[in-house]
Design an enzyme around this catalytic site. Structure first.
Site, mmCIF file in Angstrom:
data_model
loop_
_atom_site.group_PDB
_atom_site.id
_atom_site.type_symbol
_atom_site.label_atom_id
_atom_site.label_comp_id
_atom_site.label_asym_id
_atom_site.label_seq_id
_atom_site.Cartn_x
_atom_site.Cartn_y
_atom_site.Cartn_z
ATOM 1 N N GLU A 1 0.904 -1.155 0.000
ATOM 2 C CA GLU A 1 0.000 0.000 0.000
ATOM 3 C C GLU A 1 0.936 1.196 0.000
ATOM 4 O O GLU A 1 1.621 1.439 0.984
ATOM 5 C CB GLU A 1 -0.837 0.039 1.280
ATOM 6 C CG GLU A 1 -1.603 -1.223 1.576
ATOM 7 C CD GLU A 1 -2.574 -1.568 0.488
ATOM 8 O OE1 GLU A 1 -3.148 -0.645 -0.103
ATOM 9 O OE2 GLU A 1 -2.731 -2.758 0.196
ATOM 10 N N CYS B 1 -2.855 8.374 3.670
ATOM 11 C CA CYS B 1 -2.588 7.871 2.331
ATOM 12 C C CYS B 1 -3.808 8.039 1.433
ATOM 13 O O CYS B 1 -3.681 8.063 0.215
ATOM 14 C CB CYS B 1 -2.192 6.409 2.413
ATOM 15 S SG CYS B 1 -3.379 5.450 3.359
HETATM 16 P P1 NAP Z 1 8.758 4.983 3.976
HETATM 17 O O1 NAP Z 1 9.945 5.805 4.176
HETATM 18 O O2 NAP Z 1 8.645 4.191 2.740
HETATM 19 O O3 NAP Z 1 8.650 4.055 5.270
HETATM 20 C C1 NAP Z 1 7.628 3.113 5.395
HETATM 21 C C2 NAP Z 1 8.124 1.952 6.248
HETATM 22 O O4 NAP Z 1 9.159 1.260 5.573
HETATM 23 C C3 NAP Z 1 8.709 2.376 7.573
HETATM 24 O O5 NAP Z 1 8.362 1.422 8.550
HETATM 25 C C4 NAP Z 1 10.181 2.342 7.305
HETATM 26 O O6 NAP Z 1 10.933 2.163 8.472
HETATM 27 C C5 NAP Z 1 10.271 1.114 6.429
HETATM 28 N N1 NAP Z 1 11.478 1.029 5.651
HETATM 29 C C6 NAP Z 1 12.158 2.018 5.032
HETATM 30 N N2 NAP Z 1 13.210 1.496 4.386
HETATM 31 C C7 NAP Z 1 13.200 0.173 4.620
HETATM 32 C C8 NAP Z 1 14.048 -0.892 4.243
HETATM 33 N N3 NAP Z 1 15.101 -0.718 3.471
HETATM 34 N N4 NAP Z 1 13.756 -2.133 4.675
HETATM 35 C C9 NAP Z 1 12.678 -2.355 5.438
HETATM 36 N N5 NAP Z 1 11.861 -1.384 5.844
HETATM 37 C C10 NAP Z 1 12.108 -0.131 5.432
HETATM 38 O O7 NAP Z 1 7.450 5.833 4.022
HETATM 39 P P2 NAP Z 1 7.118 7.040 4.984
HETATM 40 O O8 NAP Z 1 7.700 8.269 4.406
HETATM 41 O O9 NAP Z 1 7.437 6.690 6.369
HETATM 42 O O10 NAP Z 1 5.549 7.033 4.867
HETATM 43 C C11 NAP Z 1 4.863 7.973 4.110
HETATM 44 C C12 NAP Z 1 4.373 7.365 2.834
HETATM 45 O O11 NAP Z 1 3.577 6.242 3.108
HETATM 46 C C13 NAP Z 1 3.498 8.318 2.070
HETATM 47 O O12 NAP Z 1 3.921 8.383 0.760
HETATM 48 C C14 NAP Z 1 2.112 7.727 2.153
HETATM 49 O O13 NAP Z 1 1.312 7.969 1.043
HETATM 50 C C15 NAP Z 1 2.384 6.281 2.332
HETATM 51 N N6 NAP Z 1 1.305 5.652 3.081
HETATM 52 C C16 NAP Z 1 0.520 4.774 2.441
HETATM 53 C C17 NAP Z 1 -0.514 4.166 3.111
HETATM 54 C C18 NAP Z 1 -1.403 3.161 2.441
HETATM 55 O O14 NAP Z 1 -2.177 2.501 3.114
HETATM 56 N N7 NAP Z 1 -1.327 3.019 1.160
HETATM 57 C C19 NAP Z 1 -0.735 4.448 4.455
HETATM 58 C C20 NAP Z 1 0.092 5.364 5.074
HETATM 59 C C21 NAP Z 1 1.118 5.953 4.376
HETATM 60 P P3 NAP Z 1 11.760 3.369 9.151
HETATM 61 O O15 NAP Z 1 10.784 4.329 9.657
HETATM 62 O O16 NAP Z 1 12.488 2.672 10.232
HETATM 63 O O17 NAP Z 1 12.622 3.921 8.076
#
Ligand code: NAP
Length: 680
Positions: A255, A294
């Site tokens: 997602e 999101c």
């Molecule tokens: P992100 O940087 O992609 O992080 C999401 C998750 O992935 C976090 O738990 C992060 O952990 C983890 N992560 C990052 N790099 C990783 C790796 N190499 N290996 C394993 N895990 C890893 O996203 P964000 O900036 O926190 O979140 C915002 C985005 O999420 C927005 O674009 C939003 O649209 C989207 N979102 C989508 C939904 C949906 O249901 N579709 C819901 C909410 C948010 P760390 O924090 O430890 O880096």
């Protein structure tokens, strides 16, 4: 405070200081998170060796009962989480969506698991496929739990709901989970997780937690594991392409970010309820969780002729939004989750500003109540206007994950659909119109590019759950840019954690493997009428064959008089002759079902408590006066209602005529007591 992870049955601290996590309003450091040094391979091994077997020992209903118990327990302690949630920048209302929303998702899954899944360990998917002429060889899809771990990677914006909406279907399926919250807000997830553990409700190994990075976890995944990811498209892409994920075809659900649209119908005009509702919803979506949802509306697509009026109304409504310390009751919108998040949103906003006009807010410092703009991650709710929507690029590709929305004008409904579809795949879309034909056109035009569409008008607005709320009953996810995944959607979400296997063999083999009797399998002689057997001693396959009964004209006449159903095919020989299907008077189908009950029911007081319905009723062949019918009733499936003193029994029922031809087929649904003579 140094956050800990829960790995292989123990709380463990990561090495080093780890990332400093700050209160979004005050900037104070409230925790450090590090999972460095954690043995990810051992966590997966623990889930597979301990959690999986412990969960798979239980039936779907027993696992549903665990979810309900966890939901109840969390509910009793929820007041402890609200104060912690303020630190993430969430107002009380925002926290309610996260905390209560998460708990209610558990409740819904508990209830759906009990009502829609069998009280067994195998889920039977669909009906039997006939694969041979005489029926000795058939096919049936069976679903069993995967034997690995569910790796849940969550975004920062919903630290509680994000964990619980993923846990519910996985645990219900019987698959243990490793939860990895986003670092920024992991202190809240950790708090709730701790309570789940302390409650002692879940069996050992069912859940583990990583507060920090996942280390080399992905390198140890196998085909029995499932990754369910929520976050940015960029991270999803990297993880999806991990060599172990691709080599082992690890199930991967994503997602990701999404540009969601809301369309105001061409019928809306100033003073119409739909225009007011639209304005209210856009403002709500911009300000709830400071726009960090999101599903939030990023493009407000409005009729060209109405753009000025809509902008004026939005600007006026946004001017009333109080921004500041989320702990204050008057504050409607808190900060975004962190200073780095604000930087990120501001960068995206600058890109959007290249092709839009700022009509409210902007990158300047907002007026705040009870907070310091220098310390907290505050932003003004920002409304943009893109005059030339067709030439816009950023508005269709840049997600500013904060309180930002662009008004986009459209010429006609086809144009509106096109503008929404340029998001390249979205989680949610909404339509505000009182014109059902326009609604239908928009829904069908948007559907291929959207995971969920909500249509709001004056008739449903009061009860509508709104544009941005994913519901456990409905699918959450979307194509393309939204990640291409699906979560929740009721029992559909459980299927992500089950392996569907097409099993071919004799009806007896399928019956033995599935625990559900199918036609052609051995019929057992129960020794007595099966209605005399209490739930526990009734065997799948126990069969009753009724005596014959002749259907007469008198039967038909009397049934017509009693029911009032005087349809010509039953009552008028000449007209029934003209009917191409019947060629003469036929008995009412409902009479046959009633007469069948008269043939199979065992009347005296006993373990059968009630008949609560009929499933899959089909009238296969008409019955004419003079025909003789008989019934076969076979115990097909049993499902004990834990603690209720009774279970549900489904009976395969076949009515045949004097030539042995099928007349009607259906399942009779009964409740059967555990006792031979139930208490009064
Ligand atoms: P992100 O940087 O992609 O992080 C999401 C998750 O992935 C976090 O738990 C992060 O952990 C983890 N992560 C990052 N790099 C990783 C790796 N190499 N290996 C394993 N895990 C890893 O996203 P964000 O900036 O926190 O979140 C915002 C985005 O999420 C927005 O674009 C939003 O649209 C989207 N979102 C989508 C939904 C949906 O249901 N579709 C819901 C909410 C948010 P760390 O924090 O430890 O880096």
């Amino acid at each position: 405070m140094q956050l800990q992870s829960y790995a292989a049955g123990r709380w463990r601290s990561g090495t080093g200081d780890g990332a400093a996590l700050r209160d979004a309003t005050t900037g104070e450091v409230i925790a450090h998170a590090s999972a460095a040094g954690l043995d990810a391979a051992a966590m997966l091994a623990w889930a597979r060796a301990v959690g999986g077997p412990n969960l798979r020992r239980l039936t779907f209903h027993e696992r549903a009962a665990l979810l309900k118990a966890v939901a109840r327990d969390l509910s009793e302690h929820k007041d402890e989480y609200y104060p912690v949630s303020f630190a993430t920048g969430a107002t009380r209302g925002d926290s309610w969506i996260d905390i209560d929303g998460g708990i209610s998702t558990l409740f819904v899954y508990a209830s759906k698991g009990t009502r829609e899944l069998p009280n067994s360990a195998v889920y039977v998917d669909g009906s039997v496929e006939a694969l041979s002429k005489t029926g000795t060889f058939v096919g049936q899809h069976l679903c069993v739990p995967l034997e690995g771990a569910a790796v849940h990677i969550n975004a920062f914006n919903f630290p509680v709901w994000g964990m619980l909406e993923k846990l519910a279907p996985a645990l219900l399926a019987g698959v243990p989970a490793i939860v990895k919250p986003a670092k920024q807000t992991s202190y809240l997830t950790e708090r709730v997780f701790r309570r789940i553990l302390e409650s002692g409700i879940l069996p050992e190994g069912a859940v583990q937690l990583i507060c920090g990075g996942v280390g080399d976890l992905f390198a140890h995944l196998t085909c029995q594991d499932v990754v369910s990811f929520t976050g940015s498209a960029a991270t999803a892409l990297g993880l999806r392409q991990h060599p172990t994920v691709t080599a082992n075809s690890v199930r991967f659900t994503a997602e990701t970010d999404s540009l969601n649209s809301s369309i105001l119908g061409p019928d809306a005009h100033p003073g119409s309820p739909e225009l007011d509702l639209f304005v209210r919803e856009v403002v709500r979506e911009m300000t709830v969780k400071a726009g960090q949802k999101c599903t939030a509306i990023r493009k407000a697509i409005v009729p060209q002729a109405r753009a000025g009026e809509v902008i004026d109304a939005l600007r006026a409504a946004l001017a009333k939004v109080v921004v500041g310390d989320p702990r204050l009751e008057q504050v409607r919108m808190g900060p975004v989750a962190s200073l780095s998040q604000r930087r990120e949103v501001t960068e995206q906003l600058v890109k959007l500003e290249q092709e839009t006009e700022v009509v409210a807010g902007g990158t300047g410092k907002p007026q705040l109540l009870g907070a310091d703009a220098e310390r907290g991650a505050f932003m003004a709710p920002t409304l943009l206007y893109c005059r030339d929507a067709a030439r816009g690029r950023a508005i269709h590709s840049v997600e500013a994950f904060g309180p930002v929305c662009t008004v986009v004008p459209y010429r006609d409904t086809g144009d509106a659909i096109e503008l929404a579809r340029r998001g390249g795949g979205s989680l949610a879309g909404s339509v505000f119109t009182a014109d059902d034909a326009v609604a239908a056109q928009l829904v069908l035009g948007l559907a291929p590019f959207h995971g969920r569409i909500v249509v709001v008008n004056r008739h449903c607005a009061k009860e509508s759950t709104g544009h941005g709320s994913p519901l456990p009953h409905l699918v959450h996810g979307g194509p393309g840019r939204a990640g291409g995944g699906e979560e929740m959607g009721g029992i559909r979400g459980v299927m992500h954690y089950l392996q569907r296997t097409a099993v071919q063999g004799t009806p007896d083999v399928i019956t033995a493997a599935s625990g559900r009797w199918i036609r052609g399998a051995r019929e057992l002689d129960p020794g007595v009428h099966p209605f005399r057997k209490p739930f526990g001693s009734l065997k799948i396959g126990d069969t009753f064959h009724s005596p014959e009964r002749e259907v007469t004209v008198d039967d038909i006449e009397r049934f017509a008089a009693l029911s009032g159903d005087r349809f010509y095919a039953h009552m008028n020989e000449a007209e029934a002759q003209r009917n191409p299907l019947f060629g003469g008077r036929v008995a009412h189908g409902y009479f046959l079902v009633s007469a069948a009950a008269g043939l199979f029911v065992d009347a005296p007081y006993g373990p059968v408590l009630a008949n609560y319905g009929i499933d899959s009723l089909r009238f296969v062949k008409p019955v004419k006066p003079g025909d003789r019918i008989r019934v076969r009733l076979t115990a097909k499936e049993k499902s004990l209602r834990a603690g209720a003193g009774y279970g549900e029994v489904r009976w395969d029922t076949a009515i045949t005529n004097q030539n042995g031809e099928a007349v009607a087929n259906y399942d009779v649904l009964t409740m059967v007591s555990e006792k031979a003579i139930p208490d009064a």
